[in-house]
Design an enzyme around this catalytic site. Structure first.
Site, short mmCIF file in Angstrom:
data_model
loop_
_atom_site.label_atom_id
_atom_site.label_comp_id
_atom_site.label_asym_id
_atom_site.label_seq_id
_atom_site.Cartn_x
_atom_site.Cartn_y
_atom_site.Cartn_z
CB SER A 47 -1.01 0.02 1.12
OG SER A 47 -0.42 0.33 2.37
CE LYS A 87 -2.81 1.95 5.00
NZ LYS A 87 -2.60 0.95 3.77
#
Length: 182
Positions: A47, A87
């Site tokens: 990700s 993230k």
């Protein structure tokens, strides 16, 4: 002139006690440092590609850390996730957020973000994206937006600031990926 020297030796129980006390002290100091100052964290997944790769080891600082826009953070969990995730902070409490999926643009406080690190198409998720980020929350996304489960999805949602473990500073391993992240 007296050349007699005496050598004092410790008995085995005293020697063992001294070594045990030293080892316990070192373990205690290391635990304090790892809990309050920094950690080493493994990246699991794609990700954050191409900034971070699956299997990278990150040096993460946590002492007196407050998330800011653009930081790569380690989050203890999302709303429905049990595992830590990595993230990028897009917006923090009180900031306005608008995502234009047609134009592939993200706006924070009315300004378009310059995001050279994004490696894929920006697609909508299933979570409602607030216009203003609520107090104590942050909005996060992965750099590989096409595959990233992040604040656009209900499983992750907005992140409580208290669930942020720390800020990733360096990629340590593998050595061909070693770099400062900012």
């Amino acid at each position: 002139m007296d050349n007699n020297y005496t050598i004092k030796t410790k008995s085995a129980p005293n020697w063992i006690y001294d070594w045990t006390k030293s080892i316990i002290s070192v373990i205690f100091v290391v635990l304090i440092i790892l809990t309050f100052f920094f950690r080493i964290v493994n990246v699991d997944g794609t990700s954050m590609y191409s900034t971070l790769y699956d299997g990278d080891k990150l040096f993460v600082s946590s002492f007196l850390y407050t998330p800011t826009d653009g930081d790569i953070v380690i989050i203890s969990h999302g709303q429905y996730l049990d595992e830590p995730i990595v993230k990028r902070v897009i917006a923090t409490e009180g900031q306005t957020l608008k995502i234009d999926f047609d134009k592939q643009k993200v706006y924070v406080d009315g300004k378009e973000l310059n995001e050279p690190y994004v490696s894929s198409e920006l697609i909508p998720g299933d979570a409602k994206i607030p216009e203003v980020i609520p107090e104590g929350k942050i909005f996060v996304m992965g750099d590989n937006r096409y595959v990233s489960k992040d604040s656009r999805y209900v499983e992750v949602g907005l992140i409580n600031v208290k669930d942020v473990i720390g800020k990733a500073q360096f990629t340590l391993f593998p050595f061909n990926h070693a770099k400062y992240l900012y």
